[in-house]
Design a protein around this motif. Structure first.
Motif, PDB file in Angstrom:
ATOM      1  N   GLY A 226      13.360  -0.422  -9.741  1.00  0.00           N
ATOM      2  CA  GLY A 226      12.422   0.524  -9.629  1.00  0.00           C
ATOM      3  C   GLY A 226      12.207   1.382  -8.561  1.00  0.00           C
ATOM      4  N   ASP A 227      11.154   2.196  -8.470  1.00  0.00           N
ATOM      5  CA  ASP A 227      10.803   2.708  -7.200  1.00  0.00           C
ATOM      6  C   ASP A 227       9.432   2.200  -6.406  1.00  0.00           C
ATOM      7  N   ALA A 228       9.359   1.257  -5.841  1.00  0.00           N
ATOM      8  CA  ALA A 228       7.822   1.810  -5.057  1.00  0.00           C
ATOM      9  C   ALA A 228       6.955   2.888  -4.910  1.00  0.00           C
ATOM     10  N   ARG A 229       7.543   3.891  -4.841  1.00  0.00           N
ATOM     11  CA  ARG A 229       6.977   5.326  -5.002  1.00  0.00           C
ATOM     12  C   ARG A 229       5.961   5.524  -6.336  1.00  0.00           C
ATOM     13  N   LYS A 230       6.491   5.048  -7.458  1.00  0.00           N
ATOM     14  CA  LYS A 230       5.603   4.819  -8.132  1.00  0.00           C
ATOM     15  C   LYS A 230       6.496   3.975  -9.037  1.00  0.00           C
ATOM     16  N   MET A 231       5.520   3.516  -9.232  1.00  0.00           N
ATOM     17  CA  MET A 231       5.273   1.736 -10.225  1.00  0.00           C
ATOM     18  C   MET A 231       4.354   2.415 -11.441  1.00  0.00           C
ATOM     19  N   ASP A 232       4.931   3.544 -12.395  1.00  0.00           N
ATOM     20  CA  ASP A 232       4.062   3.438 -13.453  1.00  0.00           C
ATOM     21  C   ASP A 232       4.632   2.367 -14.437  1.00  0.00           C
ATOM     22  N   PHE A 233       5.262   1.657 -14.469  1.00  0.00           N
ATOM     23  CA  PHE A 233       5.405   0.493 -15.351  1.00  0.00           C
ATOM     24  C   PHE A 233       4.521  -0.937 -15.297  1.00  0.00           C
ATOM     25  N   LEU A 234       3.481  -0.953 -13.621  1.00  0.00           N
ATOM     26  CA  LEU A 234       2.495  -1.644 -13.854  1.00  0.00           C
ATOM     27  C   LEU A 234       1.264  -0.926 -13.678  1.00  0.00           C
ATOM     28  N   GLU A 235       0.574  -2.345 -14.358  1.00  0.00           N
ATOM     29  CA  GLU A 235      -0.688  -1.773 -14.803  1.00  0.00           C
ATOM     30  C   GLU A 235      -1.784  -1.931 -13.408  1.00  0.00           C
ATOM     31  N   ASP A 236      -2.811  -1.420 -13.824  1.00  0.00           N
ATOM     32  CA  ASP A 236      -3.806  -1.701 -12.348  1.00  0.00           C
ATOM     33  C   ASP A 236      -4.546  -2.686 -12.249  1.00  0.00           C
ATOM     34  N   GLU A 237      -4.623  -2.679 -10.916  1.00  0.00           N
ATOM     35  CA  GLU A 237      -5.342  -4.337 -10.777  1.00  0.00           C
ATOM     36  C   GLU A 237      -5.214  -5.344 -11.352  1.00  0.00           C
ATOM     37  N   VAL A 238      -3.982  -5.659 -11.512  1.00  0.00           N
ATOM     38  CA  VAL A 238      -3.202  -7.133 -11.829  1.00  0.00           C
ATOM     39  C   VAL A 238      -2.731  -8.391 -11.147  1.00  0.00           C
ATOM     40  N   PHE A 239      -2.996  -7.800  -9.816  1.00  0.00           N
ATOM     41  CA  PHE A 239      -2.024  -8.983  -8.653  1.00  0.00           C
ATOM     42  C   PHE A 239      -3.267  -9.671  -8.011  1.00  0.00           C
ATOM     43  N   ASP A 240      -3.309 -10.575  -7.402  1.00  0.00           N
ATOM     44  CA  ASP A 240      -4.119 -11.185  -6.196  1.00  0.00           C
ATOM     45  C   ASP A 240      -3.638 -11.202  -5.338  1.00  0.00           C
ATOM     46  N   ALA A 241      -1.882 -10.160  -4.849  1.00  0.00           N
ATOM     47  CA  ALA A 241      -1.808 -10.930  -3.631  1.00  0.00           C
ATOM     48  C   ALA A 241      -0.149  -9.683  -3.749  1.00  0.00           C
ATOM     49  N   ILE A 242       0.361  -9.071  -2.499  1.00  0.00           N
ATOM     50  CA  ILE A 242       1.812  -8.322  -1.870  1.00  0.00           C
ATOM     51  C   ILE A 242       2.181  -9.158  -0.625  1.00  0.00           C
ATOM     52  N   ILE A 243       3.114  -8.854  -1.242  1.00  0.00           N
ATOM     53  CA  ILE A 243       3.746  -9.791   0.115  1.00  0.00           C
ATOM     54  C   ILE A 243       5.098  -9.051   0.333  1.00  0.00           C
ATOM     55  N   THR A 244       5.507  -8.295   1.130  1.00  0.00           N
ATOM     56  CA  THR A 244       6.999  -7.460   1.938  1.00  0.00           C
ATOM     57  C   THR A 244       7.088  -6.759   1.920  1.00  0.00           C
ATOM     58  N   SER A 245       8.034  -6.427   3.010  1.00  0.00           N
ATOM     59  CA  SER A 245       9.091  -5.674   3.650  1.00  0.00           C
ATOM     60  C   SER A 245       9.644  -4.421   3.370  1.00  0.00           C
ATOM     61  N   PRO A 246       9.283  -3.535   3.712  1.00  0.00           N
ATOM     62  CA  PRO A 246       9.327  -2.303   3.263  1.00  0.00           C
ATOM     63  C   PRO A 246      10.924  -1.743   4.342  1.00  0.00           C
ATOM     64  N   PRO A 247      11.438  -1.212   3.819  1.00  0.00           N
ATOM     65  CA  PRO A 247      13.080  -0.450   4.919  1.00  0.00           C
ATOM     66  C   PRO A 247      12.153  -0.520   5.597  1.00  0.00           C
ATOM     67  N   TYR A 248      12.800  -0.698   7.231  1.00  0.00           N
ATOM     68  CA  TYR A 248      11.999  -0.190   9.046  1.00  0.00           C
ATOM     69  C   TYR A 248      12.497   1.142   9.406  1.00  0.00           C
ATOM     70  N   LEU A 249      11.350   1.603   9.830  1.00  0.00           N
ATOM     71  CA  LEU A 249      11.844   2.967  10.341  1.00  0.00           C
ATOM     72  C   LEU A 249      12.565   3.746  10.940  1.00  0.00           C
ATOM     73  N   ASN A 250      13.171   4.911  10.456  1.00  0.00           N
ATOM     74  CA  ASN A 250      14.659   4.831  11.601  1.00  0.00           C
ATOM     75  C   ASN A 250      15.944   3.625  11.101  1.00  0.00           C
ATOM     76  N   LYS A 251      15.964   2.949  10.876  1.00  0.00           N
ATOM     77  CA  LYS A 251      16.801   2.126  10.664  1.00  0.00           C
ATOM     78  C   LYS A 251      17.870   3.319   9.315  1.00  0.00           C
ATOM     79  N   ILE A 252      19.794   2.441  10.291  1.00  0.00           N
ATOM     80  CA  ILE A 252      20.519   2.559   9.012  1.00  0.00           C
ATOM     81  C   ILE A 252      20.768   2.802   7.593  1.00  0.00           C
TER      82      ILE A 252
END
Ligand SMILES: C[S@@+](CC[C@H](N)C(=O)[O-])C[C@H]1O[C@@H](n2cnc3c(N)ncnc32)[C@H](O)[C@@H]1O
Length: 385
Positions: A226-252
């Motif tokens: 899925g697309d992190a910009r539109k995670m409509d398959f996930l419900e509101d307010e269910v996570f205690d934490a987010i741990i992530t690294s998005p693609p870096y700016l201007n990387k190939i």
């Protein structure tokens, strides 16, 4: 080492933890059971995730999200601690790798499937369905062997075991190929390669042994394509934490270097990297930071990241925490300080910026001569209240 702290941008606390530099890379995972099942240059390490789990005081019963799950490091690290987790990625290969690393297996069954499969009599394979592009990366006998085992694996009934052997086959195939991933380009390098079959056997043995070595705790894990910009398959307010690294700016964009894996093991999956991947679609973007006069690629990146933050804010519980690894974007005339702009964006959508932890820095130059700034890699710590 005690971190030094200072105030930046007049409002945020920046801590310097250069001793964390290696933790935000994949390198420490290379020797770890299960984590090492897929080499992912853009990944971070198990110890980084464990550090964040401790910082956020998560325990069994907590629920963690990684919306850019990549090779699944966050999920595997949560499984070691018995913490429930959800991973999302736009790339089918990332979803497959994350699912395979985190599935529950019956080791004895894997052993008996392996034994039977490796004793099967070889049958000649039709190579004409493989594109000319992919054929160039293999010797004929190696490619025939790969296709032979691919067909055998397709007949394994249990989906998790099928994925397990497909990942082993994919790794062995790439090791026995002439493919060389040079940045974003795939090159044919006719080097001596290990004998495919021997390698395949060795990888299966190692992966099975890894399952016996690692200690997982019972928990629930889900992985979504899925697309992190539109995670409509996930419900509101269910996570205690987010741990992530998005693609870096201007990387190939690295998707093209996995063209062989996609063709041989994913059939006809089609994704549109230009529209789907963060920061690659410079059309119709709103400028989040008009006063900075950002390059077009940076405008597209922060426009996408704003949508991601809105989604992260929506799915996080009140009192939830988030940890985002980002790096400065190097452009011909300047370095864009992603950690600061990401913090501004996060604040705009409602997060509190608890602190920015600088973990790496490198001097950015134009054509390796003139210094144009310093590109920082940082961990942005957020909370929702
Ligand atoms: C830096 S990597 C994450 C690495 C991960 N932390 C690990 O340890 O393996 C970024 C990931 O974001 C994914 N990605 C890019 N655009 C995306 C989008 N729009 N939605 C979800 N995932 C995306 C890429 O496929 C890639 O796997």
């Amino acid at each position: 080492m005690k971190p030094s702290t200072r105030i930046i941008s007049d409002k945020w606390l920046m801590e310097e933890r250069w001793d964390w530099g290696k933790l935000v890379t994949f390198i420490p995972n290379k020797k770890l059971p299960v984590y090492s099942w897929f080499y992912f240059k853009e990944g971070f390490s198990r110890n980084f995730v464990h550090l964040m789990i401790d910082l956020f005081k998560l325990e069994d019963g907590s629920m963690v999200l990684d919306p850019f799950v990549g090779s699944g490091t966050t999920l595997v690290a949560c499984k070691e601690r018995g913490i429930d987790s959800v991973g999302v990625d736009i790339a089918p290969l990332a979803v497959f790798v994350s699912q395979t690393k985190t599935a529950d297996y019956k080791v004895d069954e894997l052993k008996s499937i392996a034994k039977k499969m490796l004793q099967e009599r070889f049958e000649k394979q039709d190579l004409s369905k493989v594109s000319r592009f992919t054929r160039r990366f293999f010797s004929k006998p190696t490619l025939e062997d790969i296709l032979f085992f691919r067909e055998k694996i397709k007949m394994i009934e249990d989906p998790a075991s099928r994925n397990f052997f497909t990942l082993a086959l994919m790794n062995a195939a790439m090791k026995a190929s002439y493919a060389y991933k040079d940045g974003a380009v795939l090159k044919v390098v006719e080097k001596p390669v290990p004998p495919f079959r021997k390698f395949f056997k060795r990888i299966i043995k190692k992966m099975i042994k890894d399952l016996e070595r690692i200690s997982f705790k019972p928990c629930r894990i889900e992985v979504y394509l899925g697309d992190a910009r539109k995670m409509d398959f996930l419900e509101d307010e269910v996570f205690d934490a987010i741990i992530t690294s998005p693609p870096y700016l201007n990387k190939i964009e690295y998707t093209k270097v996995y063209a062989i894996e996609y063709e041989l093991f994913f059939g006809d999956v089609k994704i549109d990297p230009v529209r789907s991947y963060i920061g690659l679609n410079p059309k119709n973007v709103s400028d989040e930071f008009p006063s900075y006069n950002l390059p077009e690629a940076a405008k597209a990146y922060f426009n996408d990241m704003r949508m991601v933050f809105e989604e992260m804010f929506r799915v996080l519980k009140n009192g939830g925490r988030a940890s985002i690894v980002v790096a400065g974007g190097v452009f011909p005339d300047r370095v864009v300080e992603s950690d600061i702009l990401i913090s501004e964006l996060a604040e705009k959508v409602g997060f509190n910026v608890d602190k920015i932890i600088a973990v790496n820095k490198r001097v950015a130059t134009t054509r390796r001569v003139v210094k144009i700034g310093e590109a920082r890699e940082s961990v942005v710590i957020l909370s929702k209240s």
